[in-house]
Write a protein that holds these residues in place. Structure first.
Motif, PDB file in Angstrom:
ATOM      1  N   GLN A 155       0.794  -1.252  -0.040  1.00  0.00           N
ATOM      2  CA  GLN A 155      -0.042  -0.076   0.005  1.00  0.00           C
ATOM      3  C   GLN A 155       0.969   1.211  -0.085  1.00  0.00           C
ATOM      4  O   GLN A 155       0.322   2.294  -0.158  1.00  0.00           O
ATOM      5  CB  GLN A 155      -0.914  -0.099   1.262  1.00  0.00           C
ATOM      6  N   LEU A 156       2.148   0.981  -0.054  1.00  0.00           N
ATOM      7  CA  LEU A 156       2.995   2.109   0.103  1.00  0.00           C
ATOM      8  C   LEU A 156       3.871   2.313  -1.347  1.00  0.00           C
ATOM      9  O   LEU A 156       3.967   1.596  -2.059  1.00  0.00           O
ATOM     10  CB  LEU A 156       4.127   2.136   1.148  1.00  0.00           C
ATOM     11  N   SER A 157       4.187   3.654  -1.603  1.00  0.00           N
ATOM     12  CA  SER A 157       5.169   3.794  -2.737  1.00  0.00           C
ATOM     13  C   SER A 157       6.441   3.538  -2.456  1.00  0.00           C
ATOM     14  O   SER A 157       6.915   3.022  -1.066  1.00  0.00           O
ATOM     15  CB  SER A 157       5.086   5.293  -2.999  1.00  0.00           C
ATOM     16  N   GLY A 158       7.041   3.151  -3.418  1.00  0.00           N
ATOM     17  CA  GLY A 158       8.541   2.647  -3.392  1.00  0.00           C
ATOM     18  C   GLY A 158       9.542   3.828  -2.438  1.00  0.00           C
ATOM     19  O   GLY A 158      10.075   3.268  -1.344  1.00  0.00           O
ATOM     20  N   GLY A 159       9.093   5.067  -2.648  1.00  0.00           N
ATOM     21  CA  GLY A 159      10.186   6.082  -1.625  1.00  0.00           C
ATOM     22  C   GLY A 159       9.374   5.756  -0.199  1.00  0.00           C
ATOM     23  O   GLY A 159      10.307   6.031   0.700  1.00  0.00           O
ATOM     24  N   GLN A 160       8.041   5.694  -0.127  1.00  0.00           N
ATOM     25  CA  GLN A 160       7.540   5.396   1.681  1.00  0.00           C
ATOM     26  C   GLN A 160       8.230   4.032   1.907  1.00  0.00           C
ATOM     27  O   GLN A 160       8.830   3.959   3.007  1.00  0.00           O
ATOM     28  CB  GLN A 160       6.047   5.359   1.420  1.00  0.00           C
ATOM     29  N   GLN A 161       8.458   3.152   1.196  1.00  0.00           N
ATOM     30  CA  GLN A 161       8.791   1.573   1.624  1.00  0.00           C
ATOM     31  C   GLN A 161      10.112   1.675   2.256  1.00  0.00           C
ATOM     32  O   GLN A 161      10.743   1.339   3.001  1.00  0.00           O
ATOM     33  CB  GLN A 161       8.806   0.564   0.609  1.00  0.00           C
ATOM     34  N   GLN A 162      11.201   2.716   1.361  1.00  0.00           N
ATOM     35  CA  GLN A 162      12.450   3.035   1.546  1.00  0.00           C
ATOM     36  C   GLN A 162      12.545   3.860   2.941  1.00  0.00           C
ATOM     37  O   GLN A 162      13.646   3.480   3.837  1.00  0.00           O
ATOM     38  CB  GLN A 162      13.113   3.528   0.450  1.00  0.00           C
ATOM     39  N   ARG A 163      11.893   4.473   3.280  1.00  0.00           N
ATOM     40  CA  ARG A 163      11.870   5.479   4.581  1.00  0.00           C
ATOM     41  C   ARG A 163      11.336   4.447   5.639  1.00  0.00           C
ATOM     42  O   ARG A 163      12.119   4.764   6.747  1.00  0.00           O
ATOM     43  CB  ARG A 163      10.766   6.618   4.544  1.00  0.00           C
ATOM     44  N   VAL A 164      10.478   3.517   5.369  1.00  0.00           N
ATOM     45  CA  VAL A 164      10.128   2.698   6.504  1.00  0.00           C
ATOM     46  C   VAL A 164      11.428   1.743   6.816  1.00  0.00           C
ATOM     47  O   VAL A 164      11.797   1.456   7.703  1.00  0.00           O
ATOM     48  CB  VAL A 164       8.933   1.666   5.931  1.00  0.00           C
ATOM     49  N   ALA A 165      12.061   1.351   5.666  1.00  0.00           N
ATOM     50  CA  ALA A 165      13.389   0.710   5.753  1.00  0.00           C
ATOM     51  C   ALA A 165      14.428   1.349   6.739  1.00  0.00           C
ATOM     52  O   ALA A 165      15.122   0.703   7.341  1.00  0.00           O
ATOM     53  CB  ALA A 165      13.840   0.292   4.465  1.00  0.00           C
ATOM     54  N   ILE A 166      14.433   2.980   6.401  1.00  0.00           N
ATOM     55  CA  ILE A 166      15.509   3.607   7.175  1.00  0.00           C
ATOM     56  C   ILE A 166      15.075   3.696   8.594  1.00  0.00           C
ATOM     57  O   ILE A 166      15.819   3.253   9.377  1.00  0.00           O
ATOM     58  CB  ILE A 166      15.467   4.969   6.491  1.00  0.00           C
ATOM     59  N   ALA A 167      13.830   3.720   8.927  1.00  0.00           N
ATOM     60  CA  ALA A 167      13.355   3.879  10.251  1.00  0.00           C
ATOM     61  C   ALA A 167      13.670   2.449  10.928  1.00  0.00           C
ATOM     62  O   ALA A 167      14.050   2.459  12.087  1.00  0.00           O
ATOM     63  CB  ALA A 167      11.797   3.965   9.989  1.00  0.00           C
ATOM     64  N   ARG A 168      13.431   1.533  10.205  1.00  0.00           N
ATOM     65  CA  ARG A 168      13.623  -0.043  10.533  1.00  0.00           C
ATOM     66  C   ARG A 168      15.263  -0.207  11.058  1.00  0.00           C
ATOM     67  O   ARG A 168      15.761  -0.676  12.187  1.00  0.00           O
ATOM     68  CB  ARG A 168      13.224  -1.042   9.672  1.00  0.00           C
ATOM     69  N   ALA A 169      16.268   0.265  10.186  1.00  0.00           N
ATOM     70  CA  ALA A 169      17.526   0.341  10.354  1.00  0.00           C
ATOM     71  C   ALA A 169      17.853   1.189  11.644  1.00  0.00           C
ATOM     72  O   ALA A 169      18.652   0.836  12.368  1.00  0.00           O
ATOM     73  CB  ALA A 169      18.166   0.696   9.274  1.00  0.00           C
ATOM     74  N   LEU A 170      17.246   2.281  11.818  1.00  0.00           N
ATOM     75  CA  LEU A 170      17.364   3.168  12.795  1.00  0.00           C
ATOM     76  C   LEU A 170      17.064   2.598  14.313  1.00  0.00           C
ATOM     77  O   LEU A 170      17.688   2.925  15.161  1.00  0.00           O
ATOM     78  CB  LEU A 170      16.929   4.710  12.667  1.00  0.00           C
ATOM     79  N   ALA A 171      16.047   1.829  14.271  1.00  0.00           N
ATOM     80  CA  ALA A 171      15.380   1.238  15.366  1.00  0.00           C
ATOM     81  C   ALA A 171      16.276   0.562  16.493  1.00  0.00           C
ATOM     82  O   ALA A 171      15.958   0.585  17.517  1.00  0.00           O
ATOM     83  CB  ALA A 171      14.210   0.443  14.872  1.00  0.00           C
ATOM     84  N   MET A 172      17.315  -0.072  15.679  1.00  0.00           N
ATOM     85  CA  MET A 172      18.186  -1.019  16.474  1.00  0.00           C
ATOM     86  C   MET A 172      19.289  -0.113  16.905  1.00  0.00           C
ATOM     87  O   MET A 172      20.468  -0.553  17.615  1.00  0.00           O
ATOM     88  CB  MET A 172      18.749  -1.928  15.488  1.00  0.00           C
ATOM     89  N   LYS A 173      19.201   1.334  16.829  1.00  0.00           N
ATOM     90  CA  LYS A 173      20.189   2.252  17.357  1.00  0.00           C
ATOM     91  C   LYS A 173      21.740   1.835  16.938  1.00  0.00           C
ATOM     92  O   LYS A 173      22.718   1.730  17.774  1.00  0.00           O
ATOM     93  CB  LYS A 173      20.200   2.233  18.804  1.00  0.00           C
ATOM     94  N   PRO A 174      22.195   1.623  15.598  1.00  0.00           N
ATOM     95  CA  PRO A 174      23.181   1.090  15.237  1.00  0.00           C
ATOM     96  C   PRO A 174      24.621   2.167  15.424  1.00  0.00           C
ATOM     97  O   PRO A 174      24.141   3.370  15.346  1.00  0.00           O
ATOM     98  CB  PRO A 174      23.019   0.853  13.829  1.00  0.00           C
ATOM     99  N   ASP A 175      25.738   1.806  15.227  1.00  0.00           N
ATOM    100  CA  ASP A 175      26.687   2.499  15.279  1.00  0.00           C
ATOM    101  C   ASP A 175      26.658   3.037  14.055  1.00  0.00           C
ATOM    102  O   ASP A 175      27.285   4.294  13.839  1.00  0.00           O
ATOM    103  CB  ASP A 175      27.975   1.765  15.609  1.00  0.00           C
ATOM    104  N   ILE A 176      26.732   2.558  12.994  1.00  0.00           N
ATOM    105  CA  ILE A 176      26.986   2.926  11.596  1.00  0.00           C
ATOM    106  C   ILE A 176      25.883   2.478  10.765  1.00  0.00           C
ATOM    107  O   ILE A 176      25.434   1.218  11.020  1.00  0.00           O
ATOM    108  CB  ILE A 176      28.323   2.053  11.198  1.00  0.00           C
ATOM    109  N   LEU A 177      25.298   3.483  10.096  1.00  0.00           N
ATOM    110  CA  LEU A 177      24.113   2.956   9.224  1.00  0.00           C
ATOM    111  C   LEU A 177      24.739   2.972   7.769  1.00  0.00           C
ATOM    112  O   LEU A 177      25.390   3.952   7.147  1.00  0.00           O
ATOM    113  CB  LEU A 177      23.091   4.235   9.236  1.00  0.00           C
ATOM    114  N   CYS A 178      24.328   1.680   7.181  1.00  0.00           N
ATOM    115  CA  CYS A 178      24.865   1.703   5.829  1.00  0.00           C
ATOM    116  C   CYS A 178      23.496   1.571   4.682  1.00  0.00           C
ATOM    117  O   CYS A 178      22.604   1.106   5.015  1.00  0.00           O
ATOM    118  CB  CYS A 178      25.274   0.049   5.745  1.00  0.00           C
ATOM    119  N   PHE A 179      24.022   2.396   3.608  1.00  0.00           N
ATOM    120  CA  PHE A 179      22.924   2.630   2.566  1.00  0.00           C
ATOM    121  C   PHE A 179      23.676   1.849   1.201  1.00  0.00           C
ATOM    122  O   PHE A 179      24.657   2.082   0.949  1.00  0.00           O
ATOM    123  CB  PHE A 179      22.536   3.850   2.219  1.00  0.00           C
TER     124      PHE A 179
END
Length: 263
Positions: A155-179
């Motif tokens: 139900q989400l656009s590609g950009g919205q899905q990618q922003r969910v993916a970024i939020a998911r990665a940030l949720a674990m409070k990583p030292d380094i975020l990789c794209f």
């Protein structure tokens, strides 16, 4: 002291050497952009950092702690690799959201799975769940997705899905975020949405490693640029050094082709 040190990483698939003696370091709060033509080893390097691939040789050090050392087999157990991955948040080019979960559930999932392993989970289940949910909602609001939390990926656009993916990665409070080329599956309008989010993270001094084909974005956002060609780092430096005072002929050729294709 660097937050990330990569020392002499090598990786081969069969007889094909994909990474050849890769070394670089990254300070906390900096963004490193990795550029280069397709097949230059950029994604494999990122997958080695996130332990989705195992290097043949070399070291990966985070916060002065060795996470991988080819000379130390004790660092290569499955349990240790799972722990090591917590230092890195990974955002893939194809989103990789779980289709059966809503946006909010996708962001909450990893933290809930980790929480269930804790001895006090059953006793404090509701409090833990509420805290994880609150943090996930805040991240989705940060991604301008407050009205999409109950939506499923389809139900989400590609950009919205990618922003969910970024939020998911940030949720674990990583030292380094990789794209890993986070906009390659998006059209230009949606690309702008995602790059805006990454720019805001850079403004907040989030430590990031970004594989990208967006040269102007890399120039504006990155503190350091690494140019790879055929599995080798052939040039690295500040954006001004790499883009405006290029030393290596292969880098010059790549940037020239990019300029011609993107007038």
């Amino acid at each position: 002291m660097p937050i990330l040190e990569v020392k002499n990483i090598n990786k081969s698939f069969g007889a094909t050497k994909v990474l050849d003696d890769i070394s670089f370091s990254l300070e906390k709060g900096q963004a490193l952009a990795i550029i280069g033509s397709s097949g230059s080893g950029k994604t494999t390097l990122l997958r080695c950092l996130n332990f989705l691939e195992t290097p043949d040789k070399g070291q990966i050090i985070v916060n002065n702690k060795p996470l991988f050392d080819s000379e130390s087999p004790n660092l290569q157990s499955e349990e240790q690799i799972r722990k090591n991955r917590l230092h890195f948040g990974m955002v893939f080019q194809s989103f990789n959201l779980f289709p059966q979960y809503t946006a909010l559930e996708n962001v909450m999932l990893a933290n809930l799975l980790m929480a269930k392993k804790q001895p006090d989970y059953k006793k404090n289940k509701h409090e833990i769940h509420d805290k994880i949910e609150s943090e996930a909602m805040a991240l989705l609001e940060q991604m301008s997705l407050s009205g999409r939390m109950s939506h499923y990926p389809h139900q989400l656009s590609g950009g919205q899905q990618q922003r969910v993916a970024i939020a998911r990665a940030l949720a674990m409070k990583p030292d380094i975020l990789c794209f890993d080329e986070p906009t390659s599956a998006l059209d230009p309008e949606l690309t702008g949405e995602v790059l805006k989010v990454i720019r805001s993270l850079a403004d907040k001094h989030t430590t990031m490693v970004i594989v990208t084909h967006e040269m102007s974005f890399a120039h504006d956002v990155a503190d350091q640029i690494v140019f790879m060609d055929k599995g080798v780092i052939v040039e690295k430096g500040t954006p001004a050094e790499v883009f405006e005072h290029t030393q290596n002929e292969r880098t010059k050729s790549f940037l020239s082709r990019f300029s011609q294709n993107n007038p």
